[in-house]
Design a protein around this motif. Structure first.
Motif: not given
Length: 432
Positions: A199-205, A272-277, A342-344
């Motif tokens: 989940p955290i990798v999918r969220f950041t990328s 679109g706008v990244p959720w991370l940003f 972000r790098l996985g």
């Protein structure tokens, strides 16, 4: 005398006392006139120019620098301001930007943390160990990494408060020690693969805000900003202090709304706008509120401006230093978590290289003073935007890292020089 100030009456005479009373009455009348006649757009512009001449440049230099950087790179490569490149830029700058937010906190109290890069590497290693090696829930890995950051910050604070060791020496030792801790936590492994399905990798990328929700968030953010501005203006008038006009607040909000809406539209042309940003912007705004509208923030500025005066005013200086170091290390840990996601992967290289210096440079380039007492959370956002833009532009030009290091170093030197010149100018003009 306090009664005379509240209800001034006409006085005559040539004595010193009469002159003083007349001057007091004139000052009170002027103050009330300013309170009853809010500052309009022209007054705001003239005030900004006057502050700039007095050395209070604000964000003008860094905003001007961003415009110049973007124009130059767009002229040399048409892809620089493409929506695809800007989306990648907004994602890539977040991990170091979060670390830079913590740097702002320690710089505000006149100290420094040289180990934030190493701390981010340790937090990534802790996350990988707990989540992959021990196969515990991801949430526990994140909490363990953040707890490690808070613990390191607390240790720094104890060494500073109780032993009097300079923060430069403490955190330099921490930089070296944490590199060893990172290797020890990884137990000889090159790293841990977090998995691109986590989940955290999918969220950041891969997570992007739907366009309709992005527009709604823009409206909510601008409305909240306008509400805070109107409330602050009313509070100043209630205390007979000058306040900006409603006309200026509405104009500022309209410009901000149009700018943010256009940014959402442009980024939505692609992914679109990244959720991370979006989360990073939310963190910046929360930190800005914490620094400017709470007692904690006021104490940070007070200690950074004059430690002895803050102590005599009843501020627990040790507690302020402790909170600054803990917050800085915790945000460094969060930045490490995001970098690994972000790098996985959480590897031995996480947090190394130029992460440390880029985080410090971002805070300083954005306008946070190395002398303490001056800076905002917006400084981290603007500074990392400068560094990220330089890196992205040079990558599109297919130039190696040597140019990026040299240009970033030159920009950092220029920022510190401007801060030093502005500080002397403020002192000469009596602004401190």
């Amino acid at each position: 005398m306090s009664q005379e100030v509240r209800e001034p009456v006409a006085t005559t005479g040539t004595s010193a006392g009469a002159g003083t009373d007349a001057g007091t009455e004139a000052a009170v009348r002027l103050q009330r006139e300013l309170a009853n006649e809010p500052q309009g757009i022209g007054d705001v512009v003239r005030g900004t120019i006057r502050r700039a001449r007095g050395g209070d440049l604000g964000v003008l230099p860094v905003v001007g620098g961003i415009v110049v950087i973007w124009v130059v790179f767009q002229l040399t490569n048409r892809s620089f301001l493409s929506s695809t490149n800007l989306i990648n830029l907004t994602i890539d700058l977040v991990p170091v930007g979060v670390i830079a937010l913590g740097i702002v906190c320690v710089l505000l109290v006149g100290e420094i943390d040289l180990s934030v890069g190493s701390m981010s590497g340790v937090s990534a290693a802790v996350l990988g160990t707990v989540f992959i090696r021990w196969e515990l829930p991801l949430v526990l890995g994140v909490l363990a990494a953040l707890a490690a950051g808070a613990l390191v910050g607390w240790i720094y604070a104890q060494a500073y408060n109780r032993l009097g060791v300079p923060s430069f020496v403490i955190t330099l030792a921490g930089l070296l020690g944490l590199l060893g801790v990172q290797l020890w936590v990884l137990t000889g492994r090159d790293g841990y693969n977090l998995g691109f399905d986590s989940p955290i990798v999918r969220f950041t990328s891969l997570a992007f805000v739907p366009a309709w929700l992005a527009y709604a968030l823009v409206v909510v953010a601008v409305a909240a900003s306008l509400g805070l501005g109107l409330a602050g203006s009313r509070a100043r008038r209630a205390h007979d202090l000058p306040a900006v006009s409603t006309q200026w607040l509405l104009l500022r909000s309209a410009v901000l709304l149009l700018a943010l809406a256009f940014a959402v539209y442009y980024l939505s042309l692609k992914r679109g706008v990244p959720w991370l940003f979006v989360c990073f912007i939310g963190l910046v705004l929360a930190m800005q509120y914490l620094l400017t509208r709470t007692r904690f923030g006021r104490n940070l500025y007070a200690v950074g401006g004059n430690t002895e005066a803050a102590r005599r005013a009843g501020i627990d200086v040790r507690k302020v230093y402790t909170s600054a170091f803990v917050l800085c290390s915790s945000l460094a840990a969060l930045g490490g978590i995001l970098a690994a996601s972000r790098l996985g992967a959480a590897t031995q290289d996480t947090g190394t290289g130029d992460v440390n210096l880029n985080a410090i440079a971002a805070a300083v380039i954005g306008g946070t003073s190395l002398f303490g007492g001056r800076g905002t959370a917006i400084s981290a956002l603007l500074g990392i935007l400068v560094i990220g833009s330089i890196s992205s532009g040079l990558t599109l030009q297919q130039l190696d890292s040597s140019y990026r290091f040299m240009i970033t170093g030159a920009v950092l030197l220029l920022a510190v020089a401007l801060d030093s010149v502005a500080r002397r100018s403020r002192q000469a003009s009596g602004r401190g």
